[in-house]
Scaffold this active site. Structure first.
Site: not given
Ligand code: UD1
Length: 379
Positions: A218-220, A297
């Site tokens: 996850l990094h958005r 994501d």
């Protein structure tokens, strides 16, 4: 011919690896073709990503030559980071005077460099601007990457696309079909070239994990920058971990926010979730290949899982890579956490999607790009 390639952030390095290797092969064989010439490849790292695990490890794993120039811009707001890259790349272009400047992907380093090259004249010409992975559109202008894609494509001279939807997107924006080349996917070149080597990674022993397991990334900003969104996602991931062991390599942006929002404890309490720092390319590929599913994501992972036929649950409302949903193993479920568990259950029952490999994702895209560049600079 002088080719200057720009890379700044982790996914850029994976794409650059294919280009660097194709240049290398070209330089070993060009003398056999009287119409061809040697390529002088200058690699510029903007320094957008700078942690060892986000940068240097990728150069080592992927055997990319050490960058000739590092702009060392580091982190900052979008405006600060973009402006710093622009200021510093201008000096490099004036000094190096490349015939071609090649940018990849959709990060701030991509658009900043393209913008500078489009207006530079040393003394009376500018480099041909080449965008690899052009034409992808999420049609969501709240994503910084979508702005980067639109602007970069608008000012590029040659646009290399990974899937046919991108051709339509570009022509709809008024870009001449003559500038567009459907060549396939450089990320898949890199994956095919390194998959065998990744089998030697000892990451499963190091993490004390064996199949079956899933992977989470996850990094958005839309998922990790807001307390409520991140909390809901972490809660759902904890629920999934009751069905399947999960490995979660945490991006620095996400790690900072989990600390800031007090969510670390929640993760540590879920005993089936293994948290790690960001992983190098070979370690990640080793885990990916044997995983039961991925929850992510990321853009690139949607493509890698489609190629490897591993179910991918994408926590976004849209994707700029529709082929991974149309013929691949990607489920676009939005960020709504209540859809995660039912999709995981479907996959674990063996009822997940199977993927077909998209056209031209065959491991030779970089070579196709270099052949076109040679031809274009001759005419
Ligand atoms: C960037 C790209 C995104 C890409 C992602 C892959 C843009 C707009 N975004 O997002 O498209 O999918 O890279 O990772 O270009 N940080 C570190 N060490 C690093 C790099 C970053 O600690 O080596 C921290 C910094 O606190 C920084 C934050 O992570 O502020 C975010 O980094 P940044 O490069 O701004 O964006 P990413 O979220 O990584």
């Amino acid at each position: 011919m002088k080719l200057l390639s720009i890379a700044g952030a982790r996914p850029n390095f994976v794409k650059l690896a294919s280009i660097a290797s194709a240049v290398d092969s070209h330089n070993q064989t060009y003398q056999k073709n009287p119409l061809s010439e040697r390529i002088n490849h200058v690699i510029v790292h903007t320094g957008q990503h700078y942690d060892i695990q986000m940068s240097q490890q990728f150069f080592e794993d992927l055997e990319i030559p050490k960058p000739d120039i590092n702009l060392e811009v580091g982190s900052g707001s979008h405006a600060q980071q973009t402006a710093e890259i622009m200021k510093r790349i201008e000096q490099v272009l004036l000094k190096e005077q490349p015939d071609i400047m090649l940018v990849v992907g959709d990060v701030n380093s991509t658009v900043a460099s393209a913008l500078v090259a489009s207006k530079i004249g040393y003394p009376n010409k500018r480099p041909l601007i080449v965008h690899v992975e052009a034409g992808l559109r999420s049609f969501d202008r709240t994503m910084p990457e979508e702005i980067n894609r639109l602007l970069t494509d608008a000012i590029s001279d040659l646009l290399f696309v990974t899937e046919k939807s991108a051709i339509k997107n570009l022509t709809n924006e008024g870009i001449s079909i003559n500038k567009i080349h459907f060549v396939g996917n450089v990320m898949i070149d890199t994956l095919k070239r390194h998959i065998k080597k990744s089998l030697n990674s000892k990451i499963k022993d190091k993490l004390k994990i064996s199949a079956p397991y899933g992977i989470v990334t996850l990094h958005r900003p839309s998922n990790v920058d807001h307390y409520k969104n991140l909390e809901l996602l972490i809660n759902s991931i904890s629920l999934v971990s009751e069905k399947l062991n999960l490995i979660f390599p945490v991006h620095p942006r996400t790690m900072a926010n989990m600390h800031k929002f007090g969510l670390m404890e929640k993760i540590f309490m879920s005993k089936n979730i293994t948290i790690t720092e960001p992983l190098g390319y070979l370690d990640f590929l080793n885990l990916l290949k044997d995983s039961s599913l991925v929850i992510t994501d990321s853009g690139g992972i949607q493509e890698e899982t489609t190629f490897l036929n591993i179910p991918c649950i994408t926590l976004r409302d849209n994707t700029e890579r529709p082929i991974t949903v149309d013929i691949g193993s990607n489920y676009l479920i939005g960020a709504s956490p209540d859809k995660i568990l039912p999709t995981v259950e479907l996959i674990l029952k063996g009822q997940g999607k199977n993927s077909n490999i998209p056209e031209l994702w065959d491991g030779t895209t970089g070579d196709r790009i270099i052949s076109i560049l040679i031809k274009e600079t001759k005419t």
